[in-house]
Scaffold this active site. Structure first.
Site, mmCIF file in Angstrom:
data_model
loop_
_atom_site.group_PDB
_atom_site.id
_atom_site.type_symbol
_atom_site.label_atom_id
_atom_site.label_comp_id
_atom_site.label_asym_id
_atom_site.label_seq_id
_atom_site.Cartn_x
_atom_site.Cartn_y
_atom_site.Cartn_z
ATOM 1 N N ARG A 200 1.047 -1.070 -0.002
ATOM 2 C CA ARG A 200 -0.230 0.170 -0.241
ATOM 3 C C ARG A 200 0.879 1.328 0.170
ATOM 4 O O ARG A 200 0.926 2.796 0.803
ATOM 5 C CB ARG A 200 -0.825 -0.025 1.187
ATOM 6 C CG ARG A 200 -1.791 -1.264 1.160
ATOM 7 C CD ARG A 200 -3.283 -1.391 0.029
ATOM 8 N NE ARG A 200 -3.418 -2.110 0.453
ATOM 9 C CZ ARG A 200 -3.594 -3.385 -0.124
ATOM 10 N NH1 ARG A 200 -1.803 -3.531 -1.417
ATOM 11 N NH2 ARG A 200 -4.143 -4.644 -0.704
ATOM 12 N N SER B 14 -10.787 0.076 3.167
ATOM 13 C CA SER B 14 -10.005 -0.417 4.592
ATOM 14 C C SER B 14 -9.746 0.659 5.024
ATOM 15 O O SER B 14 -8.790 1.712 4.648
ATOM 16 C CB SER B 14 -9.056 -0.879 4.354
ATOM 17 O OG SER B 14 -9.859 -2.515 3.021
ATOM 18 N N GLU C 31 -4.919 3.284 6.738
ATOM 19 C CA GLU C 31 -3.888 3.128 5.798
ATOM 20 C C GLU C 31 -5.443 4.128 4.778
ATOM 21 O O GLU C 31 -4.227 4.563 3.943
ATOM 22 C CB GLU C 31 -5.315 1.812 4.710
ATOM 23 C CG GLU C 31 -5.041 1.203 3.459
ATOM 24 C CD GLU C 31 -5.639 0.126 2.653
ATOM 25 O OE1 GLU C 31 -6.021 0.478 1.801
ATOM 26 O OE2 GLU C 31 -5.302 -0.861 3.752
#
Length: 303
Positions: free
Chosen positions: A174, A224, A294
């Site tokens: 990520r 998320s 995130e």
């Protein structure tokens, strides 16, 4: 500020607005106004706008579909570039796809699967744009953008437009170099593989259905919230801590999936932030594991 707005409009960079509410441009439906909001009508328009912004020493940031973003209730100072519908070209040349950063990722996955091209099935159901996916190294189901990206075209604040190779993007979980060095992805080249159309479409639809069945899309959310602290999964830790359904203000940890915070009743950014901090504190106390977000949290300075 009006002088800069007039300068941007005179330069024909695209749509230029002031005090645009960012809740209209984020999937959480949260966010105050941008001082100046620019939707470039081309890469050239974006370059011209960047030149004006830099010469006036204004802070700026780029957004796509706003799916991984928590924007301050007070908004964003300076300029917000929305990379969207005018930067959404698509060319398919055999197994190589050249696509604009504003192209929706889900739509791209669908179009590609119908061509019998494999490699993007994981993106079925991921909200966001190609540019955001390149920036975040978006992924799911054991794959991510780093597996298919050949190169990305990046606009730097000094006006340089450079193609960065997969290696130069410095991908990890990520994360990409764009989170360390400011730049805007304007397009990408992806390497896919020929497959059986029926198989590829089935796989892509399976991932889309899995998301629909296991994740809450009936209320505004941002995907998320936390990175998975591997080998653990954030959603499972939050569930074990008994936090599913926990609510602060109009924000709620989804009863369906612990790693999703949903806007159930006109939630503010401060509601969501308080919920994020409560989840972090509880999981740390219960399991001695620190959850990292995130989603990108954008706060406005007090100046």
């Amino acid at each position: 500020m009006q002088r800069i707005v007039d300068e941007l409009k005179k330069a024909n960079v695209g749509s230029v607005r002031t005090k645009e509410l960012l809740k209209h441009h984020t999937t959480w439906k949260i966010g105050g106004p941008a001082d100046i909001f620019v939707e470039p009508d081309s890469v050239e328009g974006l370059v011209r706008a960047m030149e004006i912004i830099q010469s006036n020493d204004l802070p700026w940031r780029a957004i796509g579909r706003g799916s991984n973003l928590l924007v301050d209730d007070r908004g964003i100072e300076g300029v917000v570039f929305k990379i969207g519908k005018h930067l959404d070209h698509l060319e398919i040349n055999d197994e190589v796809v050249r696509v604009g950063a504003g192209f929706p990722l889900v739509r791209l996955a669908t179009v590609i699967s119908m061509k019998g091209l494999s490699g993007l099935e994981f993106a079925g159901g991921i909200p966001g744009s190609v540019g955001g996916a390149v920036f975040m190294n978006a992924g799911a189901h054991g794959s991510d953008m780093s597996q298919i990206l050949l190169e990305a075209r990046i606009l730097y604040p000094d006006g340089r437009l450079l193609w960065l190779s997969n290696k130069e993007m410095d991908y990890s979980y990520r994360t990409s170099c764009l989170q360390k060095e400011k730049g805007i992805c304007v397009e990408a080249r992806l390497q896919l593989k020929k497959g059986e159309k029926e198989t590829v479409v089935k796989e892509m639809k399976k991932h889309k259905e899995y998301r629909r069945e296991t994740q809450p899309w009936d209320h505004p959310c941002a995907g998320s919230v936390f990175r998975n602290p591997l080998p653990h999964h954030a959603g499972a830790l939050i569930e074990k801590a008994g936090l599913k359904g926990f609510q602060i203000g109009g924000a709620q940890i989804s009863p369906m999936h612990g790693n999703f915070i949903v806007n159930v009743n006109e939630a503010s950014a401060s509601d969501v932030l308080a919920l994020i901090q409560h989840a972090q504190k509880t999981v740390k106390k219960e399991f001695q594991i620190e959850l990292q977000t995130e989603v990108e949290i954008v706060t406005r300075s007090n100046s």
